[in-house]
Scaffold this motif. Structure first.
Motif, short mmCIF file in Angstrom:
data_model
loop_
_atom_site.label_atom_id
_atom_site.label_comp_id
_atom_site.label_asym_id
_atom_site.label_seq_id
_atom_site.Cartn_x
_atom_site.Cartn_y
_atom_site.Cartn_z
N SER A 55 0.82 -1.22 0.00
CA SER A 55 0.00 0.00 0.00
C SER A 55 0.85 1.26 0.00
O SER A 55 0.37 2.33 -0.40
CB SER A 55 -0.94 0.01 1.20
OG SER A 55 -0.23 0.19 2.42
N THR A 56 2.11 1.18 0.44
CA THR A 56 2.95 2.38 0.47
C THR A 56 3.39 2.83 -0.91
O THR A 56 3.83 3.97 -1.08
CB THR A 56 4.22 2.15 1.33
OG1 THR A 56 5.04 1.15 0.69
CG2 THR A 56 3.86 1.70 2.74
N LYS A 57 3.27 1.95 -1.90
CA LYS A 57 3.82 2.29 -3.22
C LYS A 57 3.12 3.49 -3.85
O LYS A 57 3.73 4.22 -4.64
CB LYS A 57 3.78 1.09 -4.15
CG LYS A 57 2.40 0.63 -4.58
CD LYS A 57 2.51 -0.61 -5.48
CE LYS A 57 1.16 -1.04 -6.01
NZ LYS A 57 1.26 -2.24 -6.86
N ASP A 58 1.86 3.70 -3.50
CA ASP A 58 1.13 4.84 -4.07
C ASP A 58 1.68 6.17 -3.58
O ASP A 58 1.46 7.22 -4.20
CB ASP A 58 -0.36 4.74 -3.73
CG ASP A 58 -1.01 3.53 -4.39
OD1 ASP A 58 -0.53 3.13 -5.46
OD2 ASP A 58 -1.99 3.01 -3.83
N ASN A 59 2.40 6.14 -2.45
CA ASN A 59 2.95 7.38 -1.88
C ASN A 59 4.41 7.60 -2.26
O ASN A 59 4.98 8.63 -1.90
CB ASN A 59 2.84 7.35 -0.35
CG ASN A 59 1.41 7.18 0.13
OD1 ASN A 59 0.49 7.77 -0.44
ND2 ASN A 59 1.20 6.38 1.17
N ASN A 60 5.00 6.63 -2.95
CA ASN A 60 6.42 6.73 -3.28
C ASN A 60 6.62 7.35 -4.66
O ASN A 60 5.88 7.07 -5.59
CB ASN A 60 7.06 5.33 -3.27
CG ASN A 60 7.02 4.68 -1.90
OD1 ASN A 60 7.14 5.36 -0.89
ND2 ASN A 60 6.84 3.37 -1.87
N GLU A 61 7.63 8.21 -4.74
CA GLU A 61 7.96 8.83 -6.02
C GLU A 61 8.53 7.78 -6.97
O GLU A 61 9.31 6.91 -6.57
CB GLU A 61 8.97 9.95 -5.81
CG GLU A 61 9.23 10.78 -7.05
CD GLU A 61 10.12 11.99 -6.80
OE1 GLU A 61 10.51 12.66 -7.77
OE2 GLU A 61 10.44 12.25 -5.61
#
Length: 505
Positions: free
Chosen positions: A313-319
């Motif tokens: 789920s963190t991938k959506d917040n990663n550049e």
């Protein structure tokens, strides 16, 4: 420690390692003298009492008489080494922390400080050059033991992790270590990490992976978990292991660990993670297993699936980054055209240690991998040898072209086997995440041709693509640096995994 005392130099390999690190010391100081416009050659080469004291701190000698032995051993480097030591005494503020990793006394201070912390503890098997460990350290853990069978990997790991005790970084066979684990690890391990090689891929309902004799190293990794009873396990492997994931899960579920008069069992799950989802300028697929000791899972009401879902789920917040983010802002080089000269430094094809033409903070990717630190010195940025034939192939290909491209049909030595060697030659695409960096780059780099310059990528560029910081030095022979980098887990991806576990520790 990073340096052996001169009395312990017993063979050619020890001497070679000593010379490599002394050359590193000299070159770092020479680069700093160039940056600060101080003429290095004008620095005194006299061996004074404070010079001897400093070399004792570095860890090379134990008394004044050893200087004569050192001079004989490292000539013709001796004079420049003494100058570099004297420079560090004359200009301590200019040196700063640049030589800390090359000083046994300072490393010991780091280790004492780390020992006093209450950080979660990590044991890293098959540690390689230290990608997994680096990610966990950056996320707030401390390494209490690391092991690999490749001595060059241990050298690189040890140099770059001065906070880990030398006796806790062991070059050896995991079988010997696991069978005598109490001799190496005397602390509780919160988490065991590693990437054991699994070569015997069995079909479902036939021989299980743990029973295949080719997977003996994996079996010992499981045995280490059983003996250490960690709260968590992170195991990484190639995506090709996914069809056999149920066998691996079964192996973990069969673990029955006994520690402190308690029996422990494990729950496990896995996901295929792609590195460019986690801030890495590379599309690298890795199969990640996370196991939780069941008492910890119950305590925090968390399962391996929960943690893996949180990571995803963190991938959506990663550049998202492209290859160009890693390859920009580094000195342009020309391919080395002289055979058997990869080890030699050159103004044209690059140097092992060189003044950085940039700061290492020019774009958000460099800021991320370098943690907002400026990088006045760049390491391992050397272009490798390329033959006349391969130079012409590199020159003619456009980005995204491979060995089947019609522009090089008249040059292709493998044209009759394009089905096998389609990826033998490939020019990287700048505005996409890089293709996977692999250990095969040690053999040749035809699969990773620079998108703009007529050469293959350098070890430093490969390390950037893997998300290693610019001051992470890869020791050993030039071609072996590619192997170390290609086998590593991208530190930024490891950090994301570590951050999603530490809240339960």
């Amino acid at each position: 420690m990073v340096f052996k005392n001169i009395d312990q130099i017993t063979d050619k390999k020890d001497k070679s390692k000593l010379i490599e690190k002394i050359q590193l010391h000299i070159r770092i100081v020479q680069c700093l003298s160039e940056i600060h416009k101080i003429v290095f050659d004008k620095v005194s080469s006299d061996v004074k009492l404070n010079t001897i004291s400093k070399i004792k701190d570095i860890g090379i000698i134990s008394n004044e008489d050893d200087i004569i032995v050192l001079q004989k051993l490292i000539n013709p480097l001796f004079i420049d080494f003494i100058k570099s030591v004297n420079f560090s005494l004359l200009y301590p503020k200019l040196i700063g922390s640049h030589l800390d990793k090359l000083n046994n006394k300072i490393r010991l201070e780091y280790q004492k400080k780390e020992a006093r912390t209450s950080k979660p503890t990590v044991v890293d098997f098959f540690c390689g050059a230290g990608g997994l460990s680096l990610g966990f350290v950056k996320a707030g853990y401390k390494v209490i033991f690391a092991n690999d069978h490749e001595d060059v990997c241990i050298d690189t790991y040890s140099y770059n992790h001065p906070e880990v005790k030398n006796t806790s970084i062991v070059n050896g066979d995991i079988k010997d270590i696991v069978n005598n684990l109490e001799d190496f690890i005397n602390k509780d391990a919160d988490i065991v990490v590693g990437g054991p090689p699994c070569q015997g891929f069995s079909s479902a309902n036939q021989q299980r992976i743990i029973d295949d004799p080719r997977n003996e190293l994996y079996k010992y990794f499981i045995k280490a978990v059983e003996k250490l009873s960690p709260k968590f396990v992170v195991m990484e492997n190639v995506r090709g292991m996914l069809p056999y994931a149920n066998q691996i899960k079964e192996d973990y579920q069969n673990i029955k660990s006994f520690k402190d008069n308690k029996n422990y069992t494990y729950e496990i799950d896995c996901r295929v993670l792609t590195s460019n989802d986690y801030g890495v300028a590379q599309k690298r697929h890795r199969l990640i297993f996370i196991a939780i000791r069941k008492d910890i899972g119950l305590q925090f009401n968390v399962s391996p699936s929960d943690i893996l879902n949180n990571i995803v789920s963190t991938k959506d917040n990663n550049e998202q980054f492209h290859l160009s983010d890693a390859l920009n802002f580094i000195k342009e080089l020309e391919a080395n055209r002289k055979k058997n000269t990869n080890e030699l430094d050159s103004e044209v094809s690059g140097k092992k240690v060189e003044v950085n033409s940039y700061t290492g903070t020019e774009n958000s990717y460099l800021l991320s991998i370098n943690e907002n630190r400026t990088m006045p010195i760049i390491f391992n940025h050397k272009a490798r040898f390329v033959s006349d034939l391969n130079f012409d192939i590199y020159r003619l290909l456009n980005q995204g072209d491979d060995a089947t491209n019609e522009k090089i049909v008249h040059l292709m030595p493998y044209a009759h086997r394009n089905n096998v060697f389609k990826d033998k030659y490939y020019k990287l695409i700048a505005d996409r995440p890089s293709r996977t960096i692999t250990a095969h780059l040690r053999m040749d780099c035809h699969s990773h041709i620079h998108p703009f310059q007529v050469r293959s990528i350098t070890p430093r560029e490969a390390a950037r693509i893997q998300s290693f910081p610019d001051d992470y030095v890869f020791l050993g022979a030039y071609l072996k640096t590619y192997m170390q980098i290609g086998n590593a887990v991208p530190p930024l991806m490891a950090k994301v995994i570590a951050e999603n576990i530490i809240k339960y520790l």
